[in-house]
Scaffold this active site. Structure first.
Site, PDB file in Angstrom:
ATOM      1  N   ASP A  13       0.786  -1.125   0.032  1.00  0.00           N
ATOM      2  CA  ASP A  13       0.172   0.011  -0.008  1.00  0.00           C
ATOM      3  C   ASP A  13       0.855   1.343   0.178  1.00  0.00           C
ATOM      4  OD1 ASP A  13      -2.340  -1.532   0.369  1.00  0.00           O
ATOM      5  OD2 ASP A  13      -1.755  -1.652   2.451  1.00  0.00           O
ATOM      6  N   HIS A  41      -3.827  -2.099  -6.170  1.00  0.00           N
ATOM      7  CA  HIS A  41      -3.166  -0.813  -6.368  1.00  0.00           C
ATOM      8  C   HIS A  41      -4.168   0.325  -6.700  1.00  0.00           C
ATOM      9  CE1 HIS A  41       0.615  -3.343  -7.740  1.00  0.00           C
ATOM     10  NE2 HIS A  41       0.688  -3.226  -6.366  1.00  0.00           N
TER      11      HIS A  41
HETATM   12  P1  GDP Z   1      -0.301   0.382  -3.798  1.00  0.00           P
HETATM   13  O1  GDP Z   1      -0.956  -1.054  -3.753  1.00  0.00           O
HETATM   14  O2  GDP Z   1       1.112   0.222  -3.387  1.00  0.00           O
HETATM   15  O3  GDP Z   1      -0.536   0.840  -5.047  1.00  0.00           O
HETATM   16  O4  GDP Z   1      -0.984   1.216  -2.659  1.00  0.00           O
HETATM   17  P2  GDP Z   1      -2.534   1.579  -2.534  1.00  0.00           P
HETATM   18  O5  GDP Z   1      -3.239   1.977  -3.906  1.00  0.00           O
HETATM   19  O6  GDP Z   1      -3.149   0.429  -1.884  1.00  0.00           O
HETATM   20  O7  GDP Z   1      -2.376   2.610  -1.550  1.00  0.00           O
HETATM   21  C1  GDP Z   1      -1.955   4.170  -2.203  1.00  0.00           C
HETATM   22  C2  GDP Z   1      -3.299   4.820  -1.738  1.00  0.00           C
HETATM   23  O8  GDP Z   1      -2.711   6.171  -1.478  1.00  0.00           O
HETATM   24  C3  GDP Z   1      -4.236   5.059  -2.957  1.00  0.00           C
HETATM   25  O9  GDP Z   1      -5.464   5.416  -2.250  1.00  0.00           O
HETATM   26  C4  GDP Z   1      -3.533   6.241  -3.717  1.00  0.00           C
HETATM   27  O10 GDP Z   1      -4.631   6.960  -4.404  1.00  0.00           O
HETATM   28  C5  GDP Z   1      -3.054   7.180  -2.612  1.00  0.00           C
HETATM   29  N1  GDP Z   1      -1.852   7.921  -2.873  1.00  0.00           N
HETATM   30  C6  GDP Z   1      -0.745   7.573  -3.663  1.00  0.00           C
HETATM   31  N2  GDP Z   1      -0.038   8.725  -3.556  1.00  0.00           N
HETATM   32  C7  GDP Z   1      -0.680   9.654  -2.858  1.00  0.00           C
HETATM   33  C8  GDP Z   1      -0.076  10.867  -2.540  1.00  0.00           C
HETATM   34  O11 GDP Z   1       1.073  11.393  -2.747  1.00  0.00           O
HETATM   35  N3  GDP Z   1      -0.788  11.546  -1.749  1.00  0.00           N
HETATM   36  C9  GDP Z   1      -2.406  11.112  -1.123  1.00  0.00           C
HETATM   37  N4  GDP Z   1      -2.978  11.810  -0.351  1.00  0.00           N
HETATM   38  N5  GDP Z   1      -2.630  10.184  -1.456  1.00  0.00           N
HETATM   39  C10 GDP Z   1      -1.783   9.186  -2.295  1.00  0.00           C
END
Ligand code: GDP
Length: 424
Positions: A13, A41
């Site tokens: 995440d 993701h």
């Molecule tokens: P992944 O599995 O590593 O791709 O991560 P996830 O998608 O589960 O979690 C990342 C969450 O953080 C998602 O809801 C993204 O939209 C959000 N996100 C990613 N980068 C940023 C950021 O720089 N700022 C904010 N506020 N949210 C972000």
């Protein structure tokens, strides 16, 4: 820029999906090489907001070929549902832009069932599985009790294989768990439905990838979860059942001799963890609630509230080392803007001894976090698009993390949208 892996350095995440989505612009092929429907993701772009579980994040970019390699847990039913979800928003998914390895093993309905039964048996000692069948699937793969996606092309052989597998699986279902048996007929029906749907996408993806490499195409490898969930090097037993480390990318993709040139380790500006297991810098109560709300920390797959806390530098440095990260992308810096002071866990205290080395899993339960506190910036940074746009304290925070992790931070994200990113 010939090849690159994007991997997580923590519990997952970290925001890998958004990094892949951003970088696919420069890559011709995006490969998923491990894991399955157990994590998501999140990608936000012009088509909408998506939680991708199996589809590579390159699916939104025209011209990008997306590959599901032999190392993934291929659940035809969930994959098909996911294809329908993105298609409904106008995204094209065809055998031209999605190719599934003949060598991927099929996650079958009994894997999900067994996952549920085992978590129920464990009761309050449960691992916190998302019940997508991942552990039973990889266990069966290791025991050579699964079928390959390519076997769908040989129905007579497949039928005989399924009959044998049913006999074997029913022993566990009925005698170990006292559950209902599965009939070969049911399974055949399921495969006739979902197996047929994914058949057009099956391909010799190793040949495709080798040809692409020879033709000078740029290949991007997209991981699921993070170092601390790696089957071999994570916090056993609170790991996933596959290797989340970049070193597995060439194997899971079907190009075992490939040398990765660039490995982007994605880390969050604070720490989060979904599911059970030790999490040394975890916050509780009101403080945790505030950070969780600020970061929208609810699981992409399950909606479960994520456990949250200050950045655990001990775990993050270990995670980056195990990934052999050549650079770090630090995400969600904007979320910390509300804090006047920001603690960072720089050491653990275990049995009275101070250490900055990530310990053997059994010692984690006794580890206490030791914090260093940095001044906050208390300004909205979500509009920053260059390093200079960031307030000085935000830059100091990033530099502190960079030094602690021991790897250059090349990207800093300040919002979930594609453009909310600072490239250093
Ligand atoms: P992944 O599995 O590593 O791709 O991560 P996830 O998608 O589960 O979690 C990342 C969450 O953080 C998602 O809801 C993204 O939209 C959000 N996100 C990613 N980068 C940023 C950021 O720089 N700022 C904010 N506020 N949210 C972000």
């Amino acid at each position: 820029m010939a090849n690159c892996a994007i991997v997580g350095v923590n519990w997952g995440d970290e925001g890998k999906g958004r990094m892949v989505d951003l970088l696919t612009e420069h890559y011709d092929v995006v490969v998923r090489y491990q894991g399955g429907g157990n994590a998501g993701h999140t990608v936000i772009n012009e088509f909408g907001k998506f939680a991708l579980h199996l589809l590579p994040s390159g699916i939104f970019r025209p011209g990008v070929v997306n590959v599901l390699g032999g190392g993934v847990a291929l659940d035809p039913e969930n994959l098909w549902k996911e294809i329908q979800t993105v298609r409904a928003e106008g995204v094209a998914v065809t055998p031209d832009n999605l190719r599934i390895s003949l060598r991927a093993s099929l996650l079958l309905p009994w894997h999900r069932r067994l996952d549920e039964l085992e978590e129920a048996r464990l009761a309050d000692k449960k691992y916190g599985s998302t019940k997508q069948g991942i552990a039973p699937f990889y266990a069966d793969k290791a025991a050579k009790k699964t079928v390959l996606a390519g076997d769908l092309l040989y129905p007579d052989k497949l039928r005989a294989q399924l009959k044998d597998l049913c006999e074997y699986k029913n022993l566990t279902l009925t005698e170990v768990y006292g559950a209902e048996p599965v009939s070969a007929g049911e399974l055949e029906e399921w495969l006739a439905d979902y197996g047929e749907k994914i058949k057009p996408y099956l391909a010799d993806t190793t040949k495709f990838l080798k040809d692409a490499e020879r033709a000078g195409k740029n290949l991007l490898f997209e991981a699921q979860l993070g170092s601390l969930r790696d089957l071999d090097w994570g916090i056993v037993p609170y790991t996933t059942s596959s290797n989340t480390t970049a070193a597995y990318a060439p194997i899971g993709a079907g190009m075992p001799g490939l040398k990765l040139e660039r490995i982007i380790g994605v880390a969050k500006a604070y720490s989060t963890c979904v599911g059970e297991g030790p999490f040394v810098s975890e916050w509780f109560g009101e403080k945790a609630e505030k950070l969780r709300e600020a970061g929208g920390e609810y699981g992409a797959k399950t909606g479960r509230p994520r456990r949250v806390g200050p950045l655990d530098l001990v775990a993050t440095r270990y995670g980056a080392e195990m990934q052999a990260a050549t650079e770090i992308a630090l995400t969600k810096l904007d979320v910390l803007s509300y804090m006047d002071e920001i603690p960072v866990c720089t050491h653990y205290k275990i049995g009275g001894e101070l250490t900055d080395e990530f310990p053997f899993p059994a010692l984690l339960d006794d580890a206490e976090p030791v914090y260093e506190t940095l001044p906050g910036w208390e300004t909205d940074v979500s509009g920053a698009r260059s390093w200079e746009d960031l307030p000085e304290n935000a830059r100091r925070y990033v530099e502190f993390v960079e030094k602690g992790v021991g790897c250059p931070i090349r990207q800093v994200s300040v919002g979930p949208e594609r453009e909310s990113i600072i490239i250093r």
